[in-house]
Design a protein around this motif. Structure first.
Motif, PDB file in Angstrom:
ATOM      1  N   ILE A 106       0.708  -1.178  -0.145  1.00 32.36           N
ATOM      2  CA  ILE A 106      -0.059  -0.024   0.065  1.00 32.36           C
ATOM      3  C   ILE A 106       0.601   1.357   0.065  1.00 32.36           C
ATOM      4  O   ILE A 106       0.745   2.169  -0.803  1.00 32.36           O
ATOM      5  CB  ILE A 106      -0.913  -0.076   1.159  1.00 32.36           C
ATOM      6  CG1 ILE A 106      -1.894  -1.086   1.199  1.00 32.36           C
ATOM      7  CG2 ILE A 106      -1.781   1.264   1.476  1.00 32.36           C
ATOM      8  CD1 ILE A 106      -2.761  -1.323   2.618  1.00 32.36           C
ATOM      9  N   VAL A 109       2.551   1.762  -3.453  1.00 32.51           N
ATOM     10  CA  VAL A 109       1.592   2.301  -4.318  1.00 32.51           C
ATOM     11  C   VAL A 109       1.324   3.729  -4.104  1.00 32.51           C
ATOM     12  O   VAL A 109       1.653   4.821  -5.093  1.00 32.51           O
ATOM     13  CB  VAL A 109       0.389   1.781  -4.227  1.00 32.51           C
ATOM     14  CG1 VAL A 109      -0.753   2.354  -5.228  1.00 32.51           C
ATOM     15  CG2 VAL A 109       0.441   0.292  -4.932  1.00 32.51           C
ATOM     16  N   ALA A 122       3.234   2.133  -9.929  1.00 31.59           N
ATOM     17  CA  ALA A 122       1.971   2.246  -8.868  1.00 31.59           C
ATOM     18  C   ALA A 122       1.107   1.081  -9.389  1.00 31.59           C
ATOM     19  O   ALA A 122       0.616   0.312  -8.663  1.00 31.59           O
ATOM     20  CB  ALA A 122       1.266   3.526  -9.073  1.00 31.59           C
ATOM     21  N   MET A 123       0.770   0.879 -10.782  1.00 32.87           N
ATOM     22  CA  MET A 123      -0.015  -0.338 -11.180  1.00 32.87           C
ATOM     23  C   MET A 123       0.616  -1.662 -10.638  1.00 32.87           C
ATOM     24  O   MET A 123      -0.148  -2.509 -10.485  1.00 32.87           O
ATOM     25  CB  MET A 123      -0.272  -0.246 -12.570  1.00 32.87           C
ATOM     26  CG  MET A 123      -0.923   0.957 -13.134  1.00 32.87           C
ATOM     27  SD  MET A 123      -1.022   1.272 -14.727  1.00 32.87           S
ATOM     28  CE  MET A 123      -1.465  -0.358 -15.333  1.00 32.87           C
ATOM     29  N   LEU A 162       0.132  -2.397  -7.077  1.00 34.72           N
ATOM     30  CA  LEU A 162      -1.436  -2.830  -7.132  1.00 34.72           C
ATOM     31  C   LEU A 162      -1.839  -4.174  -7.299  1.00 34.72           C
ATOM     32  O   LEU A 162      -2.198  -5.018  -6.458  1.00 34.72           O
ATOM     33  CB  LEU A 162      -2.263  -1.725  -7.938  1.00 34.72           C
ATOM     34  CG  LEU A 162      -3.814  -1.778  -7.407  1.00 34.72           C
ATOM     35  CD1 LEU A 162      -3.958  -1.175  -5.917  1.00 34.72           C
ATOM     36  CD2 LEU A 162      -4.639  -0.780  -8.182  1.00 34.72           C
ATOM     37  N   PHE A 189       0.058  -6.364  -4.631  1.00 38.25           N
ATOM     38  CA  PHE A 189      -0.917  -6.478  -3.336  1.00 38.25           C
ATOM     39  C   PHE A 189      -2.057  -7.654  -3.286  1.00 38.25           C
ATOM     40  O   PHE A 189      -1.932  -8.362  -2.443  1.00 38.25           O
ATOM     41  CB  PHE A 189      -1.698  -5.133  -3.452  1.00 38.25           C
ATOM     42  CG  PHE A 189      -2.705  -5.306  -1.963  1.00 38.25           C
ATOM     43  CD1 PHE A 189      -2.207  -4.754  -0.836  1.00 38.25           C
ATOM     44  CD2 PHE A 189      -3.867  -5.537  -2.126  1.00 38.25           C
ATOM     45  CE1 PHE A 189      -2.843  -4.774   0.457  1.00 38.25           C
ATOM     46  CE2 PHE A 189      -4.859  -5.544  -1.053  1.00 38.25           C
ATOM     47  CZ  PHE A 189      -4.394  -5.056   0.040  1.00 38.25           C
TER      48      PHE A 189
END
Length: 391
Positions: A81, A84, A169-170, A173, A176
């Motif tokens: 988290i 990201v 960032a993608m 995600l 995660f």
């Protein structure tokens, strides 16, 4: 081994490899853009690597004991988290100070990946199996530093450097959700220690010479490795005038060598002691760098000789990283989380030394990069050659 067990292990390998690759991907993807980011943000762009490594190194020292106390998975979820959030912040940055801040946040999250991947491997496997597993992960995770500069170079052809951080960032995600595929490997019986007790492990680790000598050998080697990673964009692009989109290919050659040696190392560890492998791989890396220094100062160095000898140096990372990590963690299996954190903090924190030295010693040639690399490669080899004593 039945089909379901093989399938489960394959999934674990892929997820752990991706976690191990987080550090290199977070930095390597924008290496081709560094000269352009420096002009755009009007600041010393090497500080974006320094700040990342500072956050990466310090945060591990906190996450390690926490993972020994509460387990491996919760810190991983929190870390993804934060990664990201940090990546989005970098993408939206308009000044050097903003991106430095968000790189620290990105690093605090990213550091949970390789650190806890190593701890999970030590939870699951013994000394030789752990080394083989680390070599396997190194081969797979090497895709990141190959793909990173190549992807970054191509992104620059069509858009700006900001897109590189949106991509990170993608990826964060996606990772995660991939974490749900991993088991919790920290046994409940091992979770009884308090956080205070867990942090006291560092004092014990610094006093344990068998552990710390492997950490110091790896740290010195990584000062040299990060000097190459940070310095090579300017040497290749600014000094040798290589096109940014082609820089990735020159960088990738070294990673192919690393993958090859990791594969060979996976076979060798069955027959050769880890300490012996570490010693001879360190000596070979030292020989390559000493040759490069001699060629440079005698004015016989060309781009080809630079690339070839750096290939030899970087290839040895495939042996040095796996053998030193496995040997160090094997000496303290009961506190693998804290040990992995301290090892990771010093290993990746070594890049701070690299960036500071390169900033202080700026040259318009490859001189500073080559000399700094040579000094620390020699230091790593000397530590590796010290007499070995079993625990």
């Amino acid at each position: 081994m039945n089909h379901s067990v093989q399938h489960s292990r394959l999934i674990q390998i892929m997820v752990l490899s991706a976690l191990m690759a987080f550090t290199s991907l977070s930095t390597d993807i924008y290496l081709p853009a560094m000269p352009f980011m420096q002009l755009d943000l009007q600041g010393n762009i090497e500080l974006t690597i320094t700040s990342f490594l500072i956050g990466f190194a310090i945060a591990q020292l906190v996450w390690g004991p926490i993972s020994d106390q509460i387990g491996r998975k919760k810190p991983l979820f929190i870390g993804m988290i934060l990664f990201v959030i940090g990546s989005v912040g970098c993408a939206l940055s308009e000044t050097i100070y903003q991106i430095i801040f968000w790189r620290v946040i990105q690093a605090i999250g990213a550091c949970t990946g390789p650190m806890l991947a190593r701890a999970i491997i030590r939870d699951l496997y013994d000394r030789v199996e752990a080394t083989q597993m680390l070599s396997t992960l190194t081969i797979i995770m090497a895709v990141a530093p190959i793909a990173g500069p190549l992807i970054g170079g191509q992104i620059l052809k069509f858009t700006s450097w900001h897109a590189m951080f949106w991509l990170l960032a993608m990826i964060g995600l996606v990772m995660f959700f991939c974490l749900f595929l991993l088991p919790e490997t920290r046994k409940k019986s091992d979770l009884k220690i308090t956080i205070k007790q867990a942090f006291s492990n560092y004092k014990y680790l610094f006093k344990k010479w068998i552990f710390i000598r492997y950490v110091l050998a790896l740290t010195a080697f990584y000062v040299a490795a990060y000097t190459f990673i940070i310095g090579s964009p300017f040497v290749y692009i600014s000094y040798y005038h290589i096109e940014p989109q082609h820089y990735g290919w020159l960088f990738s050659i070294n990673i192919i060598g690393l993958m090859l040696m990791s594969f060979i190392n996976k076979k060798l560890v069955k027959h050769v002691h880890l300490h012996v492998l570490l010693k001879y791989s360190s000596m070979l890396a030292m020989l390559a760098m000493m040759t490069l220094v001699i060629l440079f100062f005698s004015h016989f160095m060309s781009l080809i000789t630079l690339v070839v000898l750096l290939f030899v140096f970087f290839s040895m990372n495939g042996v040095i990283a796996a053998t030193s990590t496995a040997a160090a963690l094997d000496s303290v299996p009961e506190i693998a989380g804290s040990a992995s954190a301290l090892m990771g903090a010093m290993q990746y924190g070594s890049g701070i030394i690299s960036s500071i030295l390169l900033t202080l010693w700026r040259t318009d040639s490859a001189e500073s990069m080559i000399v700094i690399m040579a000094i620390f490669t020699v230091l790593s080899a000397l530590i590796s050659m010290l007499p070995h004593h079993e625990k």
